[in-house]
Design a protein around this motif. Structure first.
Motif, mmCIF file in Angstrom:
data_model
loop_
_atom_site.group_PDB
_atom_site.id
_atom_site.type_symbol
_atom_site.label_atom_id
_atom_site.label_comp_id
_atom_site.label_asym_id
_atom_site.label_seq_id
_atom_site.Cartn_x
_atom_site.Cartn_y
_atom_site.Cartn_z
ATOM 1 N N THR A 1 0.846 -1.189 0.000
ATOM 2 C CA THR A 1 0.000 0.000 0.000
ATOM 3 C C THR A 1 0.887 1.247 0.000
ATOM 4 O O THR A 1 2.113 1.140 0.183
ATOM 5 N N PRO A 2 0.305 2.436 -0.184
ATOM 6 C CA PRO A 2 1.124 3.648 -0.122
ATOM 7 C C PRO A 2 1.863 3.796 1.209
ATOM 8 O O PRO A 2 2.959 4.357 1.246
ATOM 9 N N ILE B 1 1.995 10.913 -1.274
ATOM 10 C CA ILE B 1 1.193 9.959 -0.503
ATOM 11 C C ILE B 1 0.367 10.739 0.498
ATOM 12 O O ILE B 1 0.900 11.498 1.307
ATOM 13 N N LYS C 1 -6.591 2.504 4.973
ATOM 14 C CA LYS C 1 -7.255 2.202 3.702
ATOM 15 C C LYS C 1 -7.537 3.455 2.880
ATOM 16 O O LYS C 1 -7.812 3.371 1.684
ATOM 17 N N LYS C 2 -7.427 4.629 3.491
ATOM 18 C CA LYS C 2 -7.680 5.874 2.781
ATOM 19 C C LYS C 2 -6.409 6.468 2.170
ATOM 20 O O LYS C 2 -6.477 7.487 1.483
ATOM 21 N N ARG D 1 -3.568 7.169 -0.401
ATOM 22 C CA ARG D 1 -3.584 7.143 -1.855
ATOM 23 C C ARG D 1 -2.274 7.675 -2.419
ATOM 24 O O ARG D 1 -1.653 8.569 -1.846
ATOM 25 N N ALA E 1 -3.399 10.939 -4.689
ATOM 26 C CA ALA E 1 -4.846 11.063 -4.469
ATOM 27 C C ALA E 1 -5.653 10.202 -5.431
ATOM 28 O O ALA E 1 -6.800 10.517 -5.744
ATOM 29 N N THR E 2 -5.069 9.077 -5.884
ATOM 30 C CA THR E 2 -5.719 8.294 -6.935
ATOM 31 C C THR E 2 -5.908 6.829 -6.580
ATOM 32 O O THR E 2 -7.022 6.304 -6.653
ATOM 33 N N ILE E 3 -4.856 6.121 -6.200
ATOM 34 C CA ILE E 3 -4.937 4.674 -6.039
ATOM 35 C C ILE E 3 -4.355 4.253 -4.686
ATOM 36 O O ILE E 3 -3.365 4.833 -4.222
ATOM 37 N N GLY E 4 -4.972 3.246 -4.081
ATOM 38 C CA GLY E 4 -4.592 2.831 -2.740
ATOM 39 C C GLY E 4 -3.795 1.547 -2.666
ATOM 40 O O GLY E 4 -3.562 1.035 -1.577
ATOM 41 N N THR F 1 -0.185 -0.397 -4.404
ATOM 42 C CA THR F 1 1.007 0.033 -5.133
ATOM 43 C C THR F 1 1.700 -1.071 -5.924
ATOM 44 O O THR F 1 2.732 -0.830 -6.541
#
Length: 262
Positions: free
Chosen positions: A55-56, A121, A126-127, A129, A132-135, A137
């Motif tokens: 994840t980010p 980032i 879970k929020k 991104r 600000a686009t995808i959660g 990686t």
């Protein structure tokens, strides 16, 4: 990932997906994960992690390092630095905590104009991104994904390379209740490792060790429990918390052969 890129034009299939694979070869399980799915082994009641989510947050330093090396990927709209919160213009010249690609902890820096850009980032858990686009990686596809209302591509920050963990089955004696559980994030978002292990043991002990359907029933039970029950306020779990609104796919793979045991 390259094949998806080649076929996206002819098949008209944009988008992407995560990948979690388990391969059994010469007495060993190889578990490869690219994304936010998860695999665990439950052996004699013990939980053995066989993957980690990408994840980010978990890949912050990799993402920041790439942005540091290739700042043109940020499109002059983002900063690779991370701050505890968004910087306001009135805070220019003041000191604030930050961290970069080389830091695990935090340090202070004086805020300048570049720090007012949107962070690479942003968000927590879970929020979180990327741009600000995808959660998530790591995964496959997403070759055309761009930041909303811009021409900035996200793909350079997404890796298709999985992390592989190896489990040697020959090192242990496994009983029919020892299993490998593979699940998408829809399961793990609302159910932790311990709860999954508890459900697995609860279902398996209610079936005869030689009954082959017991593992399918476990997988079904994990899906049902994570989805919850439809009530007036939406899908709810047994503790009245919200059920998973994501895809829930579960595999339960036995590690031990059939046989009566106590």
């Amino acid at each position: 990932d390259d094949q998806i890129e080649r076929e996206r034009a002819s098949q008209h299939l944009p988008g992407g997906c995560c990948a979690l694979a388990a391969v059994y070869l010469m007495g060993k399980f190889y578990v490869a994960n690219a994304g936010d799915s998860r695999a665990i082994i439950i052996r004699n009641g013990e939980i053995i992690p066989m993957s980690r989510e990408f994840t980010p947050e978990t890949e912050r330093q990799r993402l920041q390092f790439l942005a540091f090396l290739r700042p043109e990927l940020l499109g002059k709209e983002f900063t690779h630095l991370e701050f505890p919160r968004r910087i306001q213009p009135k805070e220019l010249g003041k000191k604030m905590l930050y961290r970069d690609q080389n830091m695990n902890g935090w340090a202070y820096k004086k805020i300048d104009e570049d720090d007012l850009k949107f962070p690479l980032i942003y968000g927590e858990g879970k929020k979180a991104r990327v741009m600000a686009t995808i959660g998530v990686t790591r995964g496959l596809g997403d070759h055309d994904l761009k930041v909303f209302s811009s021409n900035i591509h996200i793909k350079p920050f997404l890796s298709c390379f999985p992390e592989v963990r190896v489990y040697d089955l020959t090192q242990y004696e496994h009983c029919p209740d020892d299993v490998l559980v593979l699940g998408t994030d829809g399961l793990w978002d609302v159910t932790n490792d311990k709860e999954v292990a508890g459900a697995v043991m609860e279902v398996l002990t209610s079936y005869e060790p030689n009954d082959p359907c017991r593992y399918t029933v476990v997988a079904q039970e994990l899906v049902v429990r994570s989805r919850g029950v439809l009530k007036e306020r939406g899908w709810r779990l047994a503790n009245d918390k919200l059920g998973s609104g994501d895809d829930i796919s579960v595999f339960v793979i036995p590690l031990g052969g059939p046989g009566n045991y106590t």
